[in-house]
Every structure is written in structure tokens, then in C-alpha cells.
Design a protein around this motif. Structure first.
Motif, PDB file in Angstrom:
ATOM      1  N   GLN A  83      59.267  25.470  30.278  1.00 11.26           N
ATOM      2  CA  GLN A  83      60.454  26.101  29.684  1.00 11.26           C
ATOM      3  C   GLN A  83      61.515  26.325  30.750  1.00 11.26           C
ATOM      4  O   GLN A  83      62.210  27.337  30.735  1.00 11.26           O
ATOM      5  CB  GLN A  83      60.071  27.417  29.014  1.00 11.26           C
ATOM      6  N   LEU A  85      64.427  25.011  31.460  1.00  9.08           N
ATOM      7  CA  LEU A  85      65.839  25.139  31.084  1.00  9.08           C
ATOM      8  C   LEU A  85      66.175  26.526  30.531  1.00  9.08           C
ATOM      9  O   LEU A  85      67.038  27.208  31.081  1.00  9.08           O
ATOM     10  CB  LEU A  85      66.242  24.024  30.097  1.00  9.08           C
ATOM     11  N   PRO A  86      65.482  26.971  29.441  1.00  5.47           N
ATOM     12  CA  PRO A  86      65.836  28.312  28.943  1.00  5.47           C
ATOM     13  C   PRO A  86      65.608  29.408  29.995  1.00  5.47           C
ATOM     14  O   PRO A  86      66.437  30.312  30.113  1.00  5.47           O
ATOM     15  CB  PRO A  86      64.919  28.514  27.734  1.00  5.47           C
ATOM     16  N   ILE A  87      64.553  29.315  30.772  1.00  4.73           N
ATOM     17  CA  ILE A  87      64.293  30.380  31.751  1.00  4.73           C
ATOM     18  C   ILE A  87      65.377  30.398  32.822  1.00  4.73           C
ATOM     19  O   ILE A  87      66.014  31.426  33.059  1.00  4.73           O
ATOM     20  CB  ILE A  87      62.892  30.237  32.393  1.00  4.73           C
ATOM     21  N   VAL A  89      68.435  28.862  33.081  1.00  2.00           N
ATOM     22  CA  VAL A  89      69.829  29.032  32.679  1.00  2.00           C
ATOM     23  C   VAL A  89      70.064  30.431  32.100  1.00  2.00           C
ATOM     24  O   VAL A  89      71.049  31.095  32.429  1.00  2.00           O
ATOM     25  CB  VAL A  89      70.257  27.928  31.677  1.00  2.00           C
ATOM     26  N   ALA A  90      69.140  30.902  31.243  1.00  2.00           N
ATOM     27  CA  ALA A  90      69.305  32.234  30.648  1.00  2.00           C
ATOM     28  C   ALA A  90      69.278  33.301  31.746  1.00  2.00           C
ATOM     29  O   ALA A  90      70.076  34.234  31.734  1.00  2.00           O
ATOM     30  CB  ALA A  90      68.210  32.501  29.620  1.00  2.00           C
ATOM     31  N   LEU A  91      68.372  33.138  32.700  1.00  2.00           N
ATOM     32  CA  LEU A  91      68.266  34.116  33.784  1.00  2.00           C
ATOM     33  C   LEU A  91      69.561  34.166  34.596  1.00  2.00           C
ATOM     34  O   LEU A  91      70.135  35.232  34.810  1.00  2.00           O
ATOM     35  CB  LEU A  91      67.081  33.754  34.692  1.00  2.00           C
TER      36      LEU A  91
END
Lengths: 117, 239
Positions: A83, A85-87, A89-91
Motif C-alpha cells: 500500500q 502509494l496511499p501510505i 502520499v497520504a502521510l
């Protein structure tokens, strides 16, 4: 050093007990921090106080204390990769927006309060 | 002979003595690198130590749970160190005057922004709901993040990792990002860094400037409080 550490531990203990008794959603050490702050203010403690010296000693190596939990990353390398990308970029974005929001609101309100005086 | 070897090996890979020594050595190396590079932002002792220790226990095939249990001695001091953050604040107490309202508003806004943006971004980028619940509390200090993630039905150990990554991000890039954002007020810089990067960001702030450090520590505490109160409501309404 020992007497200073005793003060720190005592404040934490009182904080932890208070949090449990009142079921407050605050971490015990944070209540302990407020407690120590009040004590230091009331006693007008200077830099030679044992608790101040112990605190300075401990804070100099604050980063060391996060290492045991941080090494837990080895267990989650797979999840982090799956995961990524979500981890990542979101972070990064959430961190940056949060940083800008707190700084921006503080500076804006300081100006507002300053103008009122 | 081989039996003695394997027994010694088993002892070693379960021994607090070995794990604490390994952790201290990794941290020492990080401090050394930090000094040699003139305090380069990437040379954060916590980051270097995690990489070194992580690589070592992976190579030695040590179970993380054994390592974690063996280093309880170190992790224990995180609580007293949090209490100790009262000291820099005490030194800066007169700078709190006329600042309480801006500070409380800014930290509350920060907590809402941190939780909301990370949850929405994780979902938008294809992460599952479990990941969103796990990352929601990433701005709070590690022990709070772990406890809060339990309440939010996420994965607490992964939350600890993500939270520490948010902290490292602050230690590495926080001061530079604030300068890019043209924030020069020391109190505002400290508050912002503590609000998004908790204790690890605070440790960098303490190195940067005493005022920044004091307000980062305070902000860390207030953010933990605000997030604990608000995150359950926010996550329930967002997911």
C-alpha cells in the motif's frame, strides 16, 4: 540525577492515576507534564533544580526512546510495499497541510490579537 | 561445542543486554553521523538507529517481539521524557501570555485537518478502510496513537510505525518546510512541528531553538488531547 528522575516518575504516576480515575481521554504522561509545569512555576525553579537537570538529560536523548517502537517497521515492510502509494502520499500531504494549517492559523490569530491590544 | 554455540545464540537473541546495546550502538552511530555531517537534516539519530537495528535483527533473524520486549528498558523512559517537556515550557512560560487562545484554536484546527486529510487521502488513493482507520491518529504522540487506533479499530502496531514515520518526516523536513512556507515566528514554528510530528518533531525543534522546542512539546500534548476527543467523531463521519 536520581532525585530529579524521582520527580519525573512521581508526576507521571500521579498523571496516570488521575487519567484512570477520571477516564479522561488524555495520556497520563501529558497530565504529568502539566503537573510538573505547575510545580515548576509555583516553586520558580531555576536551572540548578535536580528535576530540571534530569529533564534536560532525558530530553537530550529523546530520539533514542522512539527507536524500539520504530524498529517495528520491519514487521510491516510487506504492508508498506503493498500500500505504498496511499501510505506515502497520504502521510506526506496530510503532514504538510497540517503543518501549514497550524502555522497559518497561529500567525493569523497572533496578528488579530496583537491588533486588539 | 555446537550445542554450546546454539544455546549461547538463543540466549543472545533473547537478551535485553544484547538488544539494549544494539539500540544504543545504532543511536550512537546516528549521533556521530549527525555531528560529522554538521547536523544534516537526514542524519536524524532516530532514523539511523531504526535502519541499523532493523537491518541487524532482520539479518540475525530475530523476532521483533523479542527485540521489543528486550528494549522495554529504553521505551519505558518515553513517559518520564514526556513529563520532562514541562521544563522547556517552564523556561518559556512568559511567552505564553496573550498566546493561549491562538494556540488552542490552531492546535484544534490542526487536529481536525490532520485526521480528515489523512483519512480522505488514503481512501482516494485506493487504500482500504482499515488503513484509513490505522493512519487517522498518525499526528499524535506514539503511545496515544497506539491507544487511539485500538478505539478506532485500526492496526495499533502499524499505527505506531506510521506515527513514527510522521515524526521522522518532521525531524527531517519540518524546519525547511516551515521556512519555505515563510513562517518565521518561533512560537508558530514550534506549535506546527509538535502538532504534526509529536515528540520526534519536538526533539528536532529543541535542537533548532529553545522557544520552538518548548512550544512543540506543548503542542504535542494539546494535539494528543484534541485528537483523542475528535478523531472518533471524525472517523465515524468520514468512513
Amino acid at each position: 540525577m536520581i532525585s530529579g528522575l524521582t520527580w519525573l516518575l512521581a508526576c507521571q504516576l500521579v498523571g496516570e492515576v488521575l487519567v484512570r480515575l477520571t477516564d479522561a481521554p488524555v495520556p497520563g504522561p501529558v497530565v504529568g507534564m502539566v503537573l510538573l509545569f505547575v510545580l515548576l512555576q509555583v516553586r520558580r525553579s531555576g536551572d540548578d533544580a535536580t528535576v530540571v537537570r534530569a529533564a534536560d538529560g532525558l530530553l537530550r536523548h529523546l530520539q533514542l526512546l522512539f527507536v524500539p517502537a520504530g524498529v517495528g517497521v520491519v514487521v510491516y515492510l510487506g504492508t508498506l510495499r503493498d500500500q505504498a502509494l496511499p501510505i506515502a502520499v497520504a502521510l506526506l500531504l496530510s503532514w504538510l497541510v497540517g503543518l501549514a494549517a497550524v502555522a497559518g492559523v497561529t500567525v493569523a490569530l497572533e496578528r488579530l490579537v496583537g491588533r486588539g491590544r | 561445542m555446537t550445542e554450546a554455540w546454539s544455546e549461547t545464540w538463543t540466549w543472545l537473541t533473547h537478551s535485553p543486554l544484547f538488544f539494549v546495546l544494539l539500540t544504543l550502538a545504532g543511536y550512537r552511530l546516528g549521533r556521530e553521523l549527525n555531528e560529522r555531517t554538521g547536523g544534516h537534516a537526514l542524519a536524524q539519530p532516530v532514523l539511523v538507529a531504526i535502519v541499523v537495528v532493523g537491518a541487524a535483527i532482520s539479518l540475525l533473524d530475530v523476532d521483533y517481539d523479542d527485540y521489543r520486549a528486550g528494549t522495554e528498558l529504553i521505551a519505558f523512559w518515553l513517559g518520564p521524557a514526556t513529563v520532562a517537556l514541562a521544563v522547556p515550557l517552564h523556561r518559556q512560560a512568559e511567552r505564553l501570555r496573550g498566546f493561549v487562545v491562538p494556540m488552542l484554536v490552531a492546535v484544534t484546527v490542526g487536529a481536525v485537518v490532520s485526521v480528515t486529510t489523512v483519512v480522505l487521502l488514503v481512501r482516494a488513493l485506493g487504500g482500504d478502510e482499515l488503513l484509513a482507520r490505522t493512519m487517522a491518529s498518525k499526528a499524535t504522540t506514539t503511545p496515544v496513537s497506539i491507544a487511539l487506533t485500538e478505539t478506532l479499530d485500526g492496526l495499533p502496531p502499524l499505527a505506531a510505525v506510521v506515527t513514527i514515520l510522521a515524526g521522522i518526516l518532521g525531524a527531517v523536513a519540518g524546519p525547511a518546510a516551515l521556512t519555505l512556507l515563510r513562517v518565521s515566528d518561533r512560537r508558530a514554528r514550534g506549535l506546527a512541528l509538535g502538532a504534526v510530528s509529536h515528540g520526534i518533531g519536538t526533539s528536532r525543534a529543541l535542537v533548532e531553538d529553545p522557544t520552538e522546542g518548548a512550544f512543540a512539546g506543548l503542542s504535542m500534548g494539546l494535539t494528543a488531547l484534541a485528537t483523542s476527543l475528535l478523531a472518533p467523531l471524525l472517523v465515524a463521519s468520514l468512513l
